[in-house]
Design a protein around this motif. Sequence first.
Motif, short mmCIF file in Angstrom:
data_model
loop_
_atom_site.label_atom_id
_atom_site.label_comp_id
_atom_site.label_asym_id
_atom_site.label_seq_id
_atom_site.Cartn_x
_atom_site.Cartn_y
_atom_site.Cartn_z
N PRO A 120 -8.81 5.27 -1.89
CA PRO A 120 -8.60 6.70 -1.62
C PRO A 120 -7.15 7.13 -1.75
CG PRO A 120 -8.80 5.51 0.43
CD PRO A 120 -9.07 4.51 -0.67
N GLU A 121 -6.95 8.43 -1.79
CA GLU A 121 -5.60 8.98 -1.90
C GLU A 121 -4.84 8.77 -0.60
OE1 GLU A 121 -5.62 13.00 -3.12
OE2 GLU A 121 -6.47 12.59 -5.09
N GLY A 122 -3.55 8.53 -0.76
CA GLY A 122 -2.67 8.45 0.40
C GLY A 122 -2.75 7.11 1.12
N ASP A 167 3.31 -3.68 13.26
CA ASP A 167 3.80 -3.86 14.63
C ASP A 167 3.56 -5.27 15.13
OD1 ASP A 167 1.09 -3.86 14.90
OD2 ASP A 167 0.98 -2.10 16.21
N GLY A 168 3.13 -6.15 14.26
CA GLY A 168 2.86 -7.53 14.63
C GLY A 168 1.43 -7.75 15.11
N SER A 169 0.62 -6.71 15.06
CA SER A 169 -0.77 -6.83 15.52
C SER A 169 -1.66 -7.39 14.42
CB SER A 169 -1.28 -5.47 15.98
OG SER A 169 -1.30 -4.56 14.89
N ASP A 170 -2.91 -7.59 14.76
CA ASP A 170 -3.90 -8.12 13.83
C ASP A 170 -4.35 -7.03 12.87
OD1 ASP A 170 -5.76 -9.76 12.63
OD2 ASP A 170 -7.27 -9.49 14.19
N ARG A 171 -4.30 -7.30 11.57
CA ARG A 171 -4.76 -6.34 10.57
C ARG A 171 -5.68 -7.05 9.58
NH1 ARG A 171 0.63 -2.73 9.03
NH2 ARG A 171 0.69 -1.54 10.97
N PRO A 172 -6.93 -7.27 9.93
CA PRO A 172 -7.88 -7.81 8.97
C PRO A 172 -8.13 -6.78 7.87
CG PRO A 172 -9.01 -7.11 10.96
CD PRO A 172 -7.54 -6.98 11.24
N PHE A 173 -8.79 -7.19 6.79
CA PHE A 173 -9.04 -6.28 5.67
C PHE A 173 -9.86 -5.08 6.15
CE2 PHE A 173 -9.19 -10.51 3.31
CZ PHE A 173 -7.84 -10.47 3.01
N ASN A 174 -9.37 -3.87 5.82
CA ASN A 174 -10.19 -2.70 6.10
C ASN A 174 -11.09 -2.42 4.89
OD1 ASN A 174 -8.76 -1.16 4.16
ND2 ASN A 174 -7.30 -0.43 5.67
N GLU A 177 -2.60 4.58 10.29
CA GLU A 177 -3.85 4.42 11.02
C GLU A 177 -4.85 3.56 10.26
OE1 GLU A 177 -1.48 7.45 12.59
OE2 GLU A 177 -2.29 7.33 10.54
N ASP A 178 -4.78 3.58 8.92
CA ASP A 178 -5.70 2.76 8.13
C ASP A 178 -5.44 1.28 8.30
OD1 ASP A 178 -7.10 4.90 7.10
OD2 ASP A 178 -5.84 5.07 5.32
N ALA A 179 -4.20 0.94 8.67
CA ALA A 179 -3.83 -0.45 9.00
C ALA A 179 -4.17 -1.43 7.88
CB ALA A 179 -4.50 -0.88 10.30
N SER A 180 -3.85 -1.06 6.65
CA SER A 180 -4.04 -1.99 5.54
C SER A 180 -3.21 -3.25 5.73
CB SER A 180 -3.64 -1.32 4.22
OG SER A 180 -3.60 -2.27 3.16
N THR A 187 0.82 -1.20 0.00
CA THR A 187 0.00 0.00 0.00
C THR A 187 0.86 1.26 0.00
OG1 THR A 187 -1.67 -1.21 1.28
CG2 THR A 187 -1.88 1.18 1.21
N ASP A 188 1.98 1.22 0.72
CA ASP A 188 2.86 2.39 0.83
C ASP A 188 4.20 2.14 0.13
OD1 ASP A 188 3.65 0.44 2.62
OD2 ASP A 188 4.13 1.84 4.25
#
Length: 281
Positions: A247-249, A263-270, A253-256, A217-218
């Motif tokens: 969206p742009e950018g 950070d090793g945390s859970d990131r389900p699909f946003n 915080e969006d945690a894609s 994403t980035d």
Amino acid sequence: MKRFNSLVALTLLLSVFFVSCEQQENEATVNQEVSNEVLTALKASGFNVTDQPPIQFKDGYLVEGDIYLPLENIMSPSKKSDGITISEKQYSTNNLVVTNGNRNITVFAREGGRGGFDANTSVAIDMAIDRYNAQNLEITFERTSNVRNADIVISRLNFLFELFGVLGSAGFPTDAGDPFDDISLSGVLSANFGISTEGIATIVAHELGHCIGFRHTDFFDRSISCGGDPVNEGEGDIGANLIPGTPEGATLEDASWMLSCTDGSDRPFNEDDVTALDFLY
């Protein structure tokens, strides 16, 4: 994603062939000679070889710490796209998986024993598969117990790369429209890094994302999720094509699930991830 520093920053990442790889921020330096010919070819394809020199990995190199490129693709690049704008959020590669309306992709991962994965990782693989299948896409994933029937094999990373902090790697779809067929995954994500089952599921889903054609994403500015100086992964010969409707950018915080670092945390699909998945598949 790419780097992991205690509980701070872990990165997942990347076929014509990119790889998703994760590394420790304070990783050990790997001293290897890289020929001028290879460096020149990588530079010509748009990759950064200065901030983090490539290292030998499998039949090619890890570029920018977490991108896998086989040597044959470095020296004989495939098609290029016409360029990119770096303001959009989601990107895909030039090659995508051909579905013909419905395609089931089988996944094999060895459990237990030498070279196998522990119960936590096995559960995490199932969770990652369930996340995709819940989206009702034209592609589905299914675990298989027969490695010969597998479209994608999840294999244990060489322990030396686990020591270097590499957490995972994968490639992009082939010219024939098949998913990349191999994910290398660390077997010490829980034991050494303390990553939860859900966090490992995010890593596996990230690598599967590369296998079906998703870029980071980035990718245009890895500092968004990894910190440090801005680094553009480059379009290379893989392509970085804008996915309409996103969206742009890109923001942390969006945690894609396809951010370069986590950070090793859970990131389900946003919501935006779902939009990108729906558009491609």
